[in-house]
Design a protein around this motif. Structure first.
Motif, PDB file in Angstrom:
ATOM      1  N   ASP A  28       0.856  -1.180   0.000  1.00 44.75           N
ATOM      2  CA  ASP A  28       0.000   0.000   0.000  1.00 44.75           C
ATOM      3  C   ASP A  28       0.899   1.238   0.000  1.00 44.75           C
ATOM      4  OD1 ASP A  28      -1.502   2.295   1.136  1.00 44.75           O
ATOM      5  OD2 ASP A  28      -3.123   0.836   1.318  1.00 44.75           O
ATOM      6  N   VAL A  29       0.791   2.086  -1.061  1.00 47.53           N
ATOM      7  CA  VAL A  29       1.709   3.220  -1.182  1.00 47.53           C
ATOM      8  C   VAL A  29       1.462   4.270  -0.108  1.00 47.53           C
ATOM      9  CG1 VAL A  29       2.083   2.922  -3.647  1.00 47.53           C
ATOM     10  CG2 VAL A  29       0.200   4.356  -2.868  1.00 47.53           C
ATOM     11  N   ASN A  30       0.274   4.276   0.500  1.00 44.77           N
ATOM     12  CA  ASN A  30      -0.018   5.261   1.537  1.00 44.77           C
ATOM     13  C   ASN A  30       0.536   4.860   2.891  1.00 44.77           C
ATOM     14  OD1 ASN A  30      -1.506   7.454   0.330  1.00 44.77           O
ATOM     15  ND2 ASN A  30      -3.128   5.980  -0.059  1.00 44.77           N
ATOM     16  N   THR A  31       0.320   3.593   3.269  1.00 43.27           N
ATOM     17  CA  THR A  31       0.656   3.154   4.618  1.00 43.27           C
ATOM     18  C   THR A  31       1.873   2.242   4.683  1.00 43.27           C
ATOM     19  OG1 THR A  31      -0.763   1.185   4.480  1.00 43.27           O
ATOM     20  CG2 THR A  31      -1.795   3.253   5.200  1.00 43.27           C
ATOM     21  N   GLY A  32       2.274   1.669   3.533  1.00 46.50           N
ATOM     22  CA  GLY A  32       3.351   0.691   3.538  1.00 46.50           C
ATOM     23  C   GLY A  32       2.897  -0.691   3.946  1.00 46.50           C
ATOM     24  N   GLU A  33       1.596  -0.874   4.169  1.00 44.42           N
ATOM     25  CA  GLU A  33       1.044  -2.173   4.587  1.00 44.42           C
ATOM     26  C   GLU A  33       1.244  -3.217   3.500  1.00 44.42           C
ATOM     27  OE1 GLU A  33      -3.299  -4.171   5.765  1.00 44.42           O
ATOM     28  OE2 GLU A  33      -3.140  -2.030   5.253  1.00 44.42           O
ATOM     29  N   HIS A  34       1.547  -4.455   3.913  1.00 49.78           N
ATOM     30  CA  HIS A  34       1.671  -5.579   3.000  1.00 49.78           C
ATOM     31  C   HIS A  34       0.304  -6.241   2.861  1.00 49.78           C
ATOM     32  CE1 HIS A  34       6.255  -5.972   3.963  1.00 49.78           C
ATOM     33  NE2 HIS A  34       5.922  -4.835   3.363  1.00 49.78           N
ATOM     34  N   LYS A  87      -2.067  -9.082   1.124  1.00 53.87           N
ATOM     35  CA  LYS A  87      -2.074 -10.357   0.406  1.00 53.87           C
ATOM     36  C   LYS A  87      -2.843 -10.222  -0.902  1.00 53.87           C
ATOM     37  CE  LYS A  87       0.116 -13.410   3.022  1.00 53.87           C
ATOM     38  NZ  LYS A  87       1.230 -14.222   2.505  1.00 53.87           N
ATOM     39  N   THR A  88      -2.282 -10.786  -1.972  1.00 53.28           N
ATOM     40  CA  THR A  88      -2.937 -10.724  -3.273  1.00 53.28           C
ATOM     41  C   THR A  88      -2.402 -11.826  -4.161  1.00 53.28           C
ATOM     42  OG1 THR A  88      -3.462  -9.280  -5.156  1.00 53.28           O
ATOM     43  CG2 THR A  88      -1.243  -9.129  -4.260  1.00 53.28           C
ATOM     44  N   ASP A  89      -3.158 -12.161  -5.198  1.00 51.22           N
ATOM     45  CA  ASP A  89      -2.685 -13.146  -6.170  1.00 51.22           C
ATOM     46  C   ASP A  89      -2.564 -12.540  -7.560  1.00 51.22           C
ATOM     47  OD1 ASP A  89      -5.328 -12.796  -6.778  1.00 51.22           O
ATOM     48  OD2 ASP A  89      -5.886 -14.916  -6.627  1.00 51.22           O
ATOM     49  N   ARG A  90      -2.668 -11.202  -7.652  1.00 51.03           N
ATOM     50  CA  ARG A  90      -2.503 -10.526  -8.940  1.00 51.03           C
ATOM     51  C   ARG A  90      -2.022  -9.100  -8.693  1.00 51.03           C
ATOM     52  NH1 ARG A  90      -6.839  -7.434 -10.982  1.00 51.03           N
ATOM     53  NH2 ARG A  90      -6.548  -8.300 -13.059  1.00 51.03           N
ATOM     54  N   GLY A  91      -1.454  -8.508  -9.723  1.00 51.10           N
ATOM     55  CA  GLY A  91      -0.987  -7.137  -9.630  1.00 51.10           C
ATOM     56  C   GLY A  91      -1.397  -6.346 -10.849  1.00 51.10           C
ATOM     57  N   VAL A  92      -1.615  -5.053 -10.681  1.00 51.62           N
ATOM     58  CA  VAL A  92      -2.009  -4.194 -11.800  1.00 51.62           C
ATOM     59  C   VAL A  92      -0.985  -3.071 -11.942  1.00 51.62           C
ATOM     60  CG1 VAL A  92      -4.459  -4.718 -11.551  1.00 51.62           C
ATOM     61  CG2 VAL A  92      -3.494  -2.771 -10.321  1.00 51.62           C
ATOM     62  N   LYS A  93      -1.110  -2.348 -13.016  1.00 54.03           N
ATOM     63  CA  LYS A  93      -0.151  -1.309 -13.389  1.00 54.03           C
ATOM     64  C   LYS A  93       0.092  -0.324 -12.249  1.00 54.03           C
ATOM     65  CE  LYS A  93       0.665   2.030 -17.119  1.00 54.03           C
ATOM     66  NZ  LYS A  93       0.088   2.623 -18.348  1.00 54.03           N
ATOM     67  N   ASN A  94       1.359  -0.006 -12.041  1.00 52.26           N
ATOM     68  CA  ASN A  94       1.849   0.965 -11.053  1.00 52.26           C
ATOM     69  C   ASN A  94       1.854   0.453  -9.618  1.00 52.26           C
ATOM     70  OD1 ASN A  94       2.272   2.874 -13.081  1.00 52.26           O
ATOM     71  ND2 ASN A  94       0.231   3.756 -12.847  1.00 52.26           N
ATOM     72  N   GLU A  95       1.501  -0.808  -9.402  1.00 52.95           N
ATOM     73  CA  GLU A  95       1.578  -1.367  -8.057  1.00 52.95           C
ATOM     74  C   GLU A  95       2.984  -1.901  -7.784  1.00 52.95           C
ATOM     75  OE1 GLU A  95      -2.876  -2.831  -6.796  1.00 52.95           O
ATOM     76  OE2 GLU A  95      -1.560  -4.317  -7.758  1.00 52.95           O
ATOM     77  N   ILE A  96       3.369  -1.865  -6.507  1.00 49.58           N
ATOM     78  CA  ILE A  96       4.637  -2.440  -6.058  1.00 49.58           C
ATOM     79  C   ILE A  96       4.327  -3.782  -5.407  1.00 49.58           C
ATOM     80  CG2 ILE A  96       6.612  -2.167  -4.525  1.00 49.58           C
ATOM     81  CD1 ILE A  96       6.310   0.855  -4.846  1.00 49.58           C
ATOM     82  N   LEU A  97       4.955  -4.847  -5.894  1.00 50.11           N
ATOM     83  CA  LEU A  97       4.631  -6.208  -5.465  1.00 50.11           C
ATOM     84  C   LEU A  97       5.900  -6.955  -5.066  1.00 50.11           C
ATOM     85  CD1 LEU A  97       2.737  -6.206  -8.640  1.00 50.11           C
ATOM     86  CD2 LEU A  97       1.420  -7.029  -6.714  1.00 50.11           C
ATOM     87  N   PHE A  98       5.727  -7.883  -4.145  1.00 50.65           N
ATOM     88  CA  PHE A  98       6.827  -8.747  -3.715  1.00 50.65           C
ATOM     89  C   PHE A  98       6.538 -10.149  -4.245  1.00 50.65           C
ATOM     90  CE2 PHE A  98       9.225 -11.420  -0.756  1.00 50.65           C
ATOM     91  CZ  PHE A  98      10.450 -10.759  -0.743  1.00 50.65           C
ATOM     92  N   CYS A  99       7.426 -10.656  -5.103  1.00 52.11           N
ATOM     93  CA  CYS A  99       7.151 -11.906  -5.831  1.00 52.11           C
ATOM     94  C   CYS A  99       8.311 -12.881  -5.721  1.00 52.11           C
ATOM     95  CB  CYS A  99       6.900 -11.616  -7.313  1.00 52.11           C
ATOM     96  SG  CYS A  99       5.549 -10.471  -7.615  1.00 52.11           S
ATOM     97  N   GLU A 100       7.971 -14.156  -5.907  1.00 54.66           N
ATOM     98  CA  GLU A 100       8.973 -15.208  -6.028  1.00 54.66           C
ATOM     99  C   GLU A 100       9.105 -15.562  -7.503  1.00 54.66           C
ATOM    100  OE1 GLU A 100       9.876 -19.780  -4.497  1.00 54.66           O
ATOM    101  OE2 GLU A 100       8.285 -18.595  -3.547  1.00 54.66           O
ATOM    102  N   ILE A 101      10.340 -15.568  -8.007  1.00 51.37           N
ATOM    103  CA  ILE A 101      10.610 -15.787  -9.426  1.00 51.37           C
ATOM    104  C   ILE A 101      11.538 -16.982  -9.576  1.00 51.37           C
ATOM    105  CG2 ILE A 101      11.543 -14.764 -11.545  1.00 51.37           C
ATOM    106  CD1 ILE A 101      11.041 -12.009 -10.253  1.00 51.37           C
ATOM    107  N   GLU A 102      11.217 -17.856 -10.528  1.00 55.20           N
ATOM    108  CA  GLU A 102      12.103 -18.984 -10.832  1.00 55.20           C
ATOM    109  C   GLU A 102      12.676 -18.804 -12.232  1.00 55.20           C
ATOM    110  OE1 GLU A 102      12.165 -23.853 -11.403  1.00 55.20           O
ATOM    111  OE2 GLU A 102      10.450 -22.891 -10.422  1.00 55.20           O
ATOM    112  N   CYS A 103      14.001 -18.801 -12.345  1.00 51.06           N
ATOM    113  CA  CYS A 103      14.677 -18.699 -13.640  1.00 51.06           C
ATOM    114  C   CYS A 103      14.858 -20.097 -14.232  1.00 51.06           C
ATOM    115  CB  CYS A 103      16.032 -18.014 -13.481  1.00 51.06           C
ATOM    116  SG  CYS A 103      15.931 -16.368 -12.751  1.00 51.06           S
TER     117      CYS A 103
END
Length: 563
Positions: free
Chosen positions: A350-356, A358-374
């Motif tokens: 949350d850009v206002n509060t910094g709260e984390h 929970k979500t399973d999708r992200g939209v434009k301009n959101e900051i997300l924490f993800c796990e990536i496998e190469c």
């Protein structure tokens, strides 16, 4: 001089970013005569009452001038007696957050404008977070339009409290808060006599003297290889820019992720041979022996740099298409570009509060924490440790558009834990791991399983979702020269291949693929062909001798990445 300073201006729409930089250029006498005349003429025919509109020096697109907002990133280079500068004037509108992030990626310092009438807004918070995400360590908060707030010290102090609270929340470093009027020029290049209550530096004084050198990590040497140069059969050089530390002839270097080592035989900067090279230089390095190095590898004196396939990263999502787990992308990390999959979205910020959240999708301009496998091992490190090895972009594999930029927060190091082990004999593999197919995204993968090492006497799982093995069979790992004897779903023994004798039981490889052998003669031919195998023929060898579907299958599972 204090050296080059690369900085950006950012903030909300109509905070006066372009006007501020335009005023710096104008007051510093950094315009050509024809530019000044054009500025005066454009201002007179504009919509600002004939007063000089300094933003016109930055807003170069016709669409920008018509709307009165910045759309593209405008870069300007200028020099004063004390310092050289490159400034990026970035858009304030939320729709152009992607453009603003591009500008932030190159900067050492951010000038964030705050409207004195409105205070800290959502875009102020968003841009501050993005600047911190991009590794900017120096911030100037310019409280602009003080002329519209009657130059009141009380109003400045109210906004200063908001900025300090935001800085504490984001753990921002090296904060400077300056009251200015970009239109009138107060505290921009000259001290304001209308704000005599402010005794600090003007904006230009701070930019000319701020020390940014401590923000660079210059300890370990590392060079991401951009190109292998081979003009003739006698020379093989590895080219790239030194991103940290220094290198000298005779120094021992490691080639990662392969971990081969060699010593530096020659160093070239351009066409000039040198004995030593430093951070920031573009070099060609020749080693004293042949090692396996290609574009995307890293030459370093630190053998312990993290290597792995799985990373966790904070991403700024910039694509119009929403982000969902299990989708394929190309990842660019350092000079390495390879396929990758978003395995899991852990939360958005949350850009206002910094709260984390929970979500399973992200939209434009959101900051997300993800796990990536190469798709294979890469050299990566935490962004706070090594900037170049910790910054990444995700590229859409169809459109080739940049979908996200981000930074590495965690690397799951690839430690080769034995799958089977007895004394000094060990074997790798994934024979008891599942294969799953995601219908929506058409992606085949095996989930991470718990680290398990099997020993003699252990029971083994012969039935799973995607495999069904007999109770009696042999496993051969030719690369590790090991054989595992399974009897009654237990490990009877783990032996060297030199001791192995074919007994007529089914033979599988360490992946669970059936080997097409039915006699001792077949097994001997299999070993002989493997011993004569060249690296480029490995796939053909596996296709000839292995069969997947005898004991294995692929099972559809929409949530395989969460198992």
């Amino acid at each position: 001089m204090s050296g080059l300073l690369k900085f950006i201006t950012c903030g909300s729409v109509d905070d006066g970013k372009s006007t501020l930089i335009g005023h710096i250029l104008y007051d510093s006498k950094l315009l050509y005569a024809d530019q000044e005349k054009a500025l005066l003429l454009d201002s007179k025919v504009g919509s600002r009452g004939g007063e000089i509109d300094y933003s016109l020096l930055l807003d170069g697109l016709m669409a920008e001038r018509e709307q009165g907002i910045t759309i593209d990133v405008a870069y300007r280079y200028f020099t004063t007696e004390r310092r050289s500068f490159i400034v990026a004037d970035t858009p304030g509108h939320e729709e152009y957050t992607r453009n603003m992030a591009v500008g932030a990626s190159f900067a050492n310092l951010a000038v964030i404008l705050v409207d004195a009438k409105q205070g800290v807004l959502v875009q102020t918070r968003r841009h501050s977070r993005i600047c911190a995400l991009m590794g900017i360590h120096h911030f100037v908060f310019a409280v602009n339009k003080m002329d519209l707030a009657d130059y009141q010290e009380e109003r400045f102090n109210e906004i200063k409290k908001e900025i300090l609270a935001l800085s504490k929340e984001l753990s921002l470093k090296n904060i400077k808060i300056i009251p200015v009027s970009a239109t009138e020029g107060d505290n921009v290049t000259k001290r304001s006599d209308r704000m005599d209550w402010y005794q600090g530096e003007t904006l230009m004084e701070h930019l000319e003297t701020v020390d940014i050198s401590e923000s660079e990590n210059l300890d370990d040497f590392y060079l991401p290889v951009q190109r292998v140069c081979r003009p003739n059969h006698e020379f093989r050089g590895f080219q790239g820019q030194i991103e940290s530390g220094k290198v000298k002839t005779g120094q021992k270097l490691y080639s990662l992720p392969g971990s081969e080592s060699a010593r530096v035989e020659r160093i070239l900067v351009g066409d000039k041979e040198v004995s030593e090279a430093f951070y920031g230089q573009a070099v060609t390095i020749q080693l004293d022996r042949e090692v396996d190095v290609s574009r995307g590898c890293v030459l370093t004196d630190n053998e312990s740099l993290p290597i792995g396939k799985n990373i966790k990263a904070s991403l700024l999502w910039m694509d119009d298409e929403p982000l969902s787990a299990a989708k394929n992308y190309l990842i660019k990390l350092g000079t390495k570009r390879l396929p990758a999959i978003i395995k899991k979205i852990e939360y958005k910020v949350d850009v206002n509060t910094g709260e984390h959240i929970k979500t399973d999708r992200g939209v434009k301009n959101e900051i997300l924490f993800c796990e990536i496998e190469c798709s294979e091992n890469v050299v990566a490190d935490l962004f706070k440790n090594h900037k170049t090895l910790g910054e990444l972009i995700l590229i859409d594999r169809l459109s080739h558009m940049t979908s996200a930029c981000g930074v590495v927060e965690h690397v799951e190091c690839q430690t080769k834990k034995p799958y089977f082990e007895k004394d000094s004999i060990w074997a790798e593999g994934y024979i008891f791991e599942e294969f799953y197919f995601n219908l929506e995204h058409a992606f085949l993968s095996k989930p991470n399983s718990a680290d398990t090492t099997y020993h003699v006497g252990d029971a083994v799982p012969i039935k799973g979702d995607s495999f069904h093995y007999p109770e009696y069979f042999d496993i051969i790992d030719v690369e590790r020269s090991a054989a595992i004897l399974i009897r009654g779903a237990f490990i009877k023994d783990i032996i060297s291949l030199t001791e192995y004798e074919y007994s007529g039981l089914p033979v599988l490889d360490e992946r669970g693929f059936a080997l097409l052998v039915t006699s001792k003669k077949d097994v001997d031919r299999f070993f002989k062909e493997y011993n004569l195998l060249e690296k480029d023929n490995r796939v053909a060898f596996v296709n000839k001798w292995s069969k997947f579907e005898t004991y294995r299958s692929v099972v559809c599972n929409d949530n395989y990445w969460m198992i």
